[in-house]
Design a protein around this motif. Structure first.
Motif, PDB file in Angstrom:
ATOM      1  N   PRO A  26      -4.332  66.709  53.935  1.00  0.00           N
ATOM      2  CA  PRO A  26      -3.388  67.691  53.383  1.00  0.00           C
ATOM      3  C   PRO A  26      -2.075  67.063  52.917  1.00  0.00           C
ATOM      4  N   ARG A  27      -2.043  65.746  52.888  1.00  0.00           N
ATOM      5  CA  ARG A  27      -0.865  64.985  52.441  1.00  0.00           C
ATOM      6  C   ARG A  27       0.346  65.231  53.336  1.00  0.00           C
ATOM      7  N   LEU A  28       0.114  65.230  54.646  1.00  0.00           N
ATOM      8  CA  LEU A  28       1.255  65.219  55.547  1.00  0.00           C
ATOM      9  C   LEU A  28       1.973  63.880  55.428  1.00  0.00           C
ATOM     10  N   PHE A  29       1.236  62.858  55.057  1.00  0.00           N
ATOM     11  CA  PHE A  29       1.805  61.617  54.543  1.00  0.00           C
ATOM     12  C   PHE A  29       0.757  60.985  53.640  1.00  0.00           C
ATOM     13  N   ASP A  30       1.187  60.081  52.770  1.00  0.00           N
ATOM     14  CA  ASP A  30       0.287  59.468  51.794  1.00  0.00           C
ATOM     15  C   ASP A  30      -0.049  58.035  52.197  1.00  0.00           C
ATOM     16  N   PRO A  31      -1.273  57.589  51.890  1.00  0.00           N
ATOM     17  CA  PRO A  31      -1.624  56.195  52.184  1.00  0.00           C
ATOM     18  C   PRO A  31      -0.849  55.237  51.289  1.00  0.00           C
ATOM     19  N   SER A  77      -1.368  73.759  45.824  1.00  0.00           N
ATOM     20  CA  SER A  77      -2.762  74.065  45.461  1.00  0.00           C
ATOM     21  C   SER A  77      -3.737  73.335  46.370  1.00  0.00           C
ATOM     22  N   LEU A  78      -3.395  72.119  46.789  1.00  0.00           N
ATOM     23  CA  LEU A  78      -4.246  71.370  47.710  1.00  0.00           C
ATOM     24  C   LEU A  78      -4.347  72.097  49.049  1.00  0.00           C
ATOM     25  N   ARG A  79      -3.212  72.483  49.588  1.00  0.00           N
ATOM     26  CA  ARG A  79      -3.199  73.068  50.928  1.00  0.00           C
ATOM     27  C   ARG A  79      -3.773  74.483  50.952  1.00  0.00           C
ATOM     28  N   ARG A  80      -3.809  75.158  49.810  1.00  0.00           N
ATOM     29  CA  ARG A  80      -4.465  76.471  49.755  1.00  0.00           C
ATOM     30  C   ARG A  80      -5.957  76.365  50.044  1.00  0.00           C
ATOM     31  N   GLU A  81      -6.533  75.203  49.775  1.00  0.00           N
ATOM     32  CA  GLU A  81      -7.968  75.003  49.968  1.00  0.00           C
ATOM     33  C   GLU A  81      -8.322  74.502  51.362  1.00  0.00           C
ATOM     34  N   ARG A  97     -10.500  81.514  54.840  1.00  0.00           N
ATOM     35  CA  ARG A  97     -11.741  81.152  54.144  1.00  0.00           C
ATOM     36  C   ARG A  97     -11.544  79.910  53.256  1.00  0.00           C
ATOM     37  N   PRO A  98     -11.120  78.809  53.867  1.00  0.00           N
ATOM     38  CA  PRO A  98     -10.832  77.590  53.094  1.00  0.00           C
ATOM     39  C   PRO A  98     -12.114  76.892  52.663  1.00  0.00           C
ATOM     40  N   THR A  99     -12.012  76.075  51.632  1.00  0.00           N
ATOM     41  CA  THR A  99     -13.168  75.283  51.201  1.00  0.00           C
ATOM     42  C   THR A  99     -13.256  73.972  51.980  1.00  0.00           C
ATOM     43  N   ILE A 100     -12.142  73.551  52.578  1.00  0.00           N
ATOM     44  CA  ILE A 100     -12.102  72.329  53.394  1.00  0.00           C
ATOM     45  C   ILE A 100     -11.557  72.699  54.766  1.00  0.00           C
ATOM     46  N   VAL A 101     -12.272  72.333  55.818  1.00  0.00           N
ATOM     47  CA  VAL A 101     -11.857  72.636  57.188  1.00  0.00           C
ATOM     48  C   VAL A 101     -11.592  71.327  57.923  1.00  0.00           C
ATOM     49  N   LEU A 102     -10.413  71.224  58.534  1.00  0.00           N
ATOM     50  CA  LEU A 102     -10.041  70.044  59.317  1.00  0.00           C
ATOM     51  C   LEU A 102      -9.780  70.473  60.753  1.00  0.00           C
ATOM     52  N   LEU A 103     -10.536  69.936  61.679  1.00  0.00           N
ATOM     53  CA  LEU A 103     -10.364  70.248  63.096  1.00  0.00           C
ATOM     54  C   LEU A 103     -10.030  68.959  63.839  1.00  0.00           C
ATOM     55  N   ASP A 104      -8.801  68.860  64.314  1.00  0.00           N
ATOM     56  CA  ASP A 104      -8.352  67.640  64.984  1.00  0.00           C
ATOM     57  C   ASP A 104      -8.299  67.871  66.490  1.00  0.00           C
ATOM     58  N   ASP A 105      -9.387  67.501  67.177  1.00  0.00           N
ATOM     59  CA  ASP A 105      -9.489  67.743  68.621  1.00  0.00           C
ATOM     60  C   ASP A 105      -9.118  69.191  68.927  1.00  0.00           C
ATOM     61  N   ALA A 106      -9.606  70.097  68.070  1.00  0.00           N
ATOM     62  CA  ALA A 106      -9.191  71.498  68.117  1.00  0.00           C
ATOM     63  C   ALA A 106      -9.803  72.276  69.273  1.00  0.00           C
ATOM     64  N   LEU A 107     -10.743  71.670  70.000  1.00  0.00           N
ATOM     65  CA  LEU A 107     -11.382  72.362  71.124  1.00  0.00           C
ATOM     66  C   LEU A 107     -11.202  71.601  72.434  1.00  0.00           C
TER      67      LEU A 107
END
Length: 227
Positions: free
Chosen positions: A41-46, A65-69, A146-156
């Motif tokens: 999600p570009r919290l920082f860039d490489p 627009s990126l983060r909406r997805e 209802r995103p098209t990309i799902v990111l789960l970071d140790d979410a459980l």
């Protein structure tokens, strides 16, 4: 890991996540899982290399627009001092999405037992919820968009293994329709993924499917046996 005193430099990270695929990212604490997730999600860039979505470098997309997805559930769940229903539909105008997402996150029965149901007001940062309930609420909020990309970071990580299994079972059909990255230190959370990458000190040291990685008898096998 993002948010920890040491931030690994990610090196030689290269993989393709086809549409509808679930990529499992596993490794010990400090291996670089959160740093990898934060890049999407570009919290920082490489500083080197790039991430592409449908062949388009994400730097060429507007951040909005990126983060909406993207539906992102970080390690630390943040909830507002508002009703739990409002928390679940934050970022979406679909009022019916709350109960649908709560059911997937195995939170609907819990909410129905609250005195006010979905109108129950949460304390600051969701202080009146347990750690596992906060994580499930954050997961439901991400899915409700209802995103098209799902990111789960140790979410459980704060959820017991039985509830985790039920959530992952419910998630399976939904993630088939989306591209998902699931990062976890627990193999149980990512073993059903389409493709699994094993991180160690910011590098991919193994990758493949669950059965293939077990048969190889390497780091993934050792991690599973320790757990």
């Amino acid at each position: 890991e993002s948010g920890s005193p040491t931030r690994w430099v990610l090196r030689h990270i290269s993989f393709v996540a086809p549409a509808g695929a679930t990529i499992g990212v596993v490794g010990a604490t400090g291996s670089g899982k959160s740093a990898l997730m934060d890049l999407v999600p570009r919290l920082f860039d490489p500083q080197e290399g790039q991430i592409l979505i449908d062949g388009i470098p994400i730097r060429d997309l507007s951040i909005a627009s990126l983060r909406r997805e993207i539906g992102y559930v970080p390690q630390e769940s943040f909830l507002f001092s508002d009703t739990i229903g409002s928390n679940l539909v934050y970022g979406t105008s679909d009022e019916t999405a709350a109960s649908w997402a709560a059911e997937i996150a195995q939170l609907d029965d819990t909410i129905e037992r609250f005195p006010g149901g979905y109108d129950t007001v949460l304390g600051e940062r969701g202080i009146n919820l347990s750690g596992g309930q906060k994580q499930r609420a954050a997961l439901a909020r991400a899915l409700a968009r209802r995103p098209t990309i799902v990111l789960l970071d140790d979410a459980l990580s704060a959820v017991d293994t039985h509830t985790e299994a039920e959530i992952l079972r419910s998630l399976r059909d939904e993630l088939d329709k989306r591209t998902a990255l699931i990062a976890s230190h627990r193999v149980s959370a990512i073993r059903e993924a389409t493709w699994i990458i094993v991180l160690e000190q910011g590098r991919i040291v193994e990758q493949g499917r669950h059965a293939e990685l077990l048969a190889a008898g390497g780091r993934y096998w050792a991690l599973l046996n320790r757990q």
